[in-house]
Design an enzyme around this catalytic site. Structure first.
Site, PDB file in Angstrom:
ATOM      1  N   ARG A 215      -7.682  -1.512  -3.236  1.00  0.00           N
ATOM      2  CA  ARG A 215      -7.863  -0.237  -2.421  1.00  0.00           C
ATOM      3  C   ARG A 215      -8.227   0.616  -3.748  1.00  0.00           C
ATOM      4  NH1 ARG A 215      -4.518  -0.140   2.580  1.00  0.00           N
ATOM      5  NH2 ARG A 215      -4.534  -2.027   2.944  1.00  0.00           N
ATOM      6  N   GLU A 217      -8.796   3.642  -3.959  1.00  0.00           N
ATOM      7  CA  GLU A 217      -8.530   5.070  -3.625  1.00  0.00           C
ATOM      8  C   GLU A 217      -8.372   5.902  -4.826  1.00  0.00           C
ATOM      9  OE1 GLU A 217      -5.430   3.902  -1.309  1.00  0.00           O
ATOM     10  OE2 GLU A 217      -6.403   3.737   0.358  1.00  0.00           O
ATOM     11  N   ARG A 223       3.346   6.074  -5.557  1.00  0.00           N
ATOM     12  CA  ARG A 223       3.539   4.879  -4.783  1.00  0.00           C
ATOM     13  C   ARG A 223       2.188   4.305  -4.487  1.00  0.00           C
ATOM     14  NH1 ARG A 223       3.275   7.891   0.445  1.00  0.00           N
ATOM     15  NH2 ARG A 223       2.936   9.886  -0.195  1.00  0.00           N
ATOM     16  N   HIS A 224       1.194   4.726  -5.111  1.00  0.00           N
ATOM     17  CA  HIS A 224      -0.100   4.118  -4.684  1.00  0.00           C
ATOM     18  C   HIS A 224      -0.710   3.380  -6.123  1.00  0.00           C
ATOM     19  CE1 HIS A 224      -0.282   7.065  -1.785  1.00  0.00           C
ATOM     20  NE2 HIS A 224      -0.882   6.275  -0.892  1.00  0.00           N
ATOM     21  N   GLU A 357       6.457   5.042   3.143  1.00  0.00           N
ATOM     22  CA  GLU A 357       5.971   3.904   4.243  1.00  0.00           C
ATOM     23  C   GLU A 357       5.940   2.575   3.649  1.00  0.00           C
ATOM     24  OE1 GLU A 357       2.076   4.205   6.121  1.00  0.00           O
ATOM     25  OE2 GLU A 357       1.824   2.225   5.378  1.00  0.00           O
ATOM     26  N   SER A 360       2.967  -1.249   7.792  1.00  0.00           N
ATOM     27  CA  SER A 360       2.467  -0.935   9.118  1.00  0.00           C
ATOM     28  C   SER A 360       1.844  -2.237   9.887  1.00  0.00           C
ATOM     29  CB  SER A 360       1.338  -0.029   9.224  1.00  0.00           C
ATOM     30  OG  SER A 360       0.123  -0.142   8.142  1.00  0.00           O
ATOM     31  N   ARG A 408       6.204  -1.696  -2.871  1.00  0.00           N
ATOM     32  CA  ARG A 408       6.935  -0.693  -2.334  1.00  0.00           C
ATOM     33  C   ARG A 408       8.443  -1.147  -1.762  1.00  0.00           C
ATOM     34  NH1 ARG A 408       3.072   3.230   1.052  1.00  0.00           N
ATOM     35  NH2 ARG A 408       1.442   3.901  -0.524  1.00  0.00           N
TER      36      ARG A 408
HETATM   37  P1  AMO Z   1      -1.874  -0.610   5.378  1.00  0.00           P
HETATM   38  O1  AMO Z   1      -3.231   0.084   5.091  1.00  0.00           O
HETATM   39  O2  AMO Z   1      -0.824   0.509   6.057  1.00  0.00           O
HETATM   40  O3  AMO Z   1      -1.977  -1.563   6.437  1.00  0.00           O
HETATM   41  O4  AMO Z   1      -1.330  -1.349   4.504  1.00  0.00           O
HETATM   42  C1  AMO Z   1       0.002  -1.895   4.562  1.00  0.00           C
HETATM   43  C2  AMO Z   1       0.965  -1.594   3.519  1.00  0.00           C
HETATM   44  O5  AMO Z   1       0.557  -2.004   2.133  1.00  0.00           O
HETATM   45  C3  AMO Z   1       0.985  -1.249   1.117  1.00  0.00           C
HETATM   46  N1  AMO Z   1      -0.201  -0.549   0.554  1.00  0.00           N
HETATM   47  C4  AMO Z   1      -0.066  -0.087  -0.708  1.00  0.00           C
HETATM   48  N2  AMO Z   1       0.863  -0.334  -1.759  1.00  0.00           N
HETATM   49  C5  AMO Z   1       0.417   0.264  -2.840  1.00  0.00           C
HETATM   50  N3  AMO Z   1      -0.820   0.809  -3.104  1.00  0.00           N
HETATM   51  C6  AMO Z   1      -1.642   1.275  -2.123  1.00  0.00           C
HETATM   52  N4  AMO Z   1      -2.862   1.720  -2.587  1.00  0.00           N
HETATM   53  C7  AMO Z   1      -1.441   0.496  -1.020  1.00  0.00           C
HETATM   54  N5  AMO Z   1      -2.072   0.382   0.292  1.00  0.00           N
HETATM   55  C8  AMO Z   1      -1.261  -0.143   1.175  1.00  0.00           C
HETATM   56  C9  AMO Z   1       1.897  -0.216   1.951  1.00  0.00           C
HETATM   57  C10 AMO Z   1       1.411  -0.275   3.401  1.00  0.00           C
HETATM   58  O6  AMO Z   1       2.472   0.058   4.306  1.00  0.00           O
HETATM   59  N6  AMO Z   1      -4.092  -4.320   7.960  1.00  0.00           N
HETATM   60  C11 AMO Z   1      -2.728  -3.347   8.098  1.00  0.00           C
HETATM   61  C12 AMO Z   1      -1.610  -4.029   8.132  1.00  0.00           C
HETATM   62  C13 AMO Z   1      -1.313  -4.747   9.650  1.00  0.00           C
HETATM   63  O7  AMO Z   1      -1.816  -3.875  10.608  1.00  0.00           O
HETATM   64  O8  AMO Z   1      -1.143  -5.981   9.689  1.00  0.00           O
HETATM   65  C14 AMO Z   1      -2.880  -2.580   6.456  1.00  0.00           C
HETATM   66  O9  AMO Z   1      -3.592  -3.070   5.774  1.00  0.00           O
HETATM   67  O10 AMO Z   1       3.159  -0.567   1.679  1.00  0.00           O
END
Ligand code: AMO
Length: 434
Positions: A215, A217, A223-224, A357, A360, A408
């Protein structure tokens, strides 16, 4: 060639009189004149090596007294029960070898006595992980992966790998790392989402993948990360409720396994460890918004994504794992299925820990025409999704799935302050090495 017969953690006072060979790091060296102590540390604990000057040869005594901290040592000797020593035993050595001497000074203090900045620790991560409380988190992570894989296998779910180098965005076109792929531009994949859905069209029925997501971002939070490990599943002929049950079972199994099998690691972390109780509460987005409005003076409107403050408030109010369901269709991705009679609401859900979170997921759109319309509705061009859409034209079962962030899960399970503590070599906005 095996350089040790025992780990320190496997030596007990009951084997008094046994000859053992231990190998590890020189944790501490104390020379009191007539007696010297070398504390040897390996990944399972500590052993005190006791050298009485009168009883060992001069050269050995001198060598041990001069060992630099964290050097790699091998010790052959006799186990002697000794109530005052760590673990209730000491080793009376017949041979001490320095296999590799450590330089002085050390880049950080690997004992747990000295608090150290996270950045300093991450700069010398190899040494940081020598600390039992840091190592414990990664041993627990491995145990969690093992039990989750077992859990999935028991449910007849097949493990798959999907590409991490991709041609296009999965989740809406933003936040991707571009890379150069021969004469073309490619990207690091942000989620296996499209591929796991295509595998439902392939008739694989139930798949899971544990792998990296990327990602791009700019977040700089606790937590990211920019590279994370995601645990993804997709299940055909199932709806959102079915996969929420699988997710709840996965989380509870992971906690249970850790509680039953990782007592040494939990002790190193000094944790009061509680297994969450199933079933987890399930509240709708609309109910959550009402709760938040009652409890805090927030200008949130129906249709807004929940901000961090609201998430925190809900977490504190609910106080345990919970599902947030029935989100506004406008804030969930195009692949989330809207309710037939209330298309403004969709079958998307998040699994929440009181602190953040964790996962998802959703029941997915499996109708080709609706999917094209949803992609367009999000301002995206369906032609960029042709490879994905094709799988929806020749028989696509109804399906649902989720993605759970491994780091997480570990961070919240072990009450770690920062997600970087749950990743061996984290990647964030500022960190690309080590
Ligand atoms: P989402 O973008 O919510 O959903 O990502 C799913 C889970 O991945 C973890 N996560 C992260 N952990 C740490 N740093 C980050 N930058 C980060 N981004 C995401 C989180 C998050 O809840 N395709 C959908 C999933 C689905 O619907 O099956 C998805 O990617 O714990």
């Amino acid at each position: 060639m095996i350089l040790r017969t025992h780990y320190t953690g496997d030596v007990t006072p009951e084997i008094d009189g046994t000859e053992v060979t231990l190998a590890g790091f020189a944790h501490e060296i104390r020379n009191l004149g007539g007696i010297a102590f070398l504390v040897l540390r390996d990944r399972k604990g500590f052993a005190q090596i006791t050298l009485v000057k009168k009883l060992v040869d001069k050269a050995t005594f001198k060598k041990v007294a001069g060992i630099s901290r964290e050097s790699v040592v091998q010790v052959r000797g006799m186990v002697k029960a000794e109530a005052k020593a760590p673990g209730g035993f000491e080793i009376l050595p017949t041979e001490v070898q320095v296999l590799n001497a450590a330089e002085v000074p050390l880049p950080m203090d690997p004992t747990e006595k000295v608090e150290c900045e996270l950045d300093t620790r991450l700069d010398s991560r190899f040494m940081d992980i020598r600390r039992p409380c840091v190592l414990a988190a990664f041993e627990i992570e491995s145990a969690v992966l093992r039990v989750l894989r077992d859990y999935f296998y028991r449910q007849g779910i097949t493990e798959v790998f999907t590409p991490k180098i991709v041609a296009a965005a999965t989740e809406g076109g933003t936040d991707l790392f571009p890379i150069s792929y021969f004469e073309r531009e490619a990207f690091l994949n942000q989620s296996p989402q499209l591929y796991k859905q295509m595998l439902m069209g392939a008739g694989m029925d139930r798949v899971f993948e544990i792998g990296p997501i990327f990602r791009a971002e700019e977040h700089d939070t606790r937590r990211h990360l920019n590279e994370a490990i995601s645990i993804d599943i997709e299940v055909s002929f199932a709806d959102d409720k079915d996969v929420m049950d699988i997710l709840e079972g996965a989380v509870v199994s992971a906690y249970q396994y850790v509680a039953e099998n990782c007592s040494r690691q939990l002790a190193a972390l000094n944790l009061d460890f509680q297994v969450p109780k199933a079933p987890f509460k399930r509240i709708t987005y609309t109910e959550a918004l009402e709760l938040a409005k009652e409890g805090r003076n927030v200008p949130m409107q129906w249709g807004d994504d929940l901000d961090t403050e609201t998430e925190r408030f809900l977490g504190e109010t609910i106080g345990e794992h919970y599902f947030l369901t029935d989100w506004p269709s406008s804030i969930k991705p195009y692949y989330t299925l809207p309710y037939e009679d209330r298309p403004e609401i969709c079958r998307g859900f998040d699994l929440m820990h009181p602190r953040m979170e964790l996962a998802s997921g959703a029941q997915r759109v499996h109708d080709h025409a609706m999917l094209v319309e949803r992609i367009r509705g999000k301002g995206l061009d369906p032609s960029g999704f042709e490879f994905y859409l094709k799988a929806f034209r020749y028989g696509m079962p109804p399906h649902a799935g989720w993605g759970l962030g491994l780091s997480r899960l570990i961070m919240t399970m072990l009450k770690l302050e920062n997600i970087r503590d749950a990743v061996i070599f984290p990647r964030d906005r500022r960190r690309l090495v080590p």
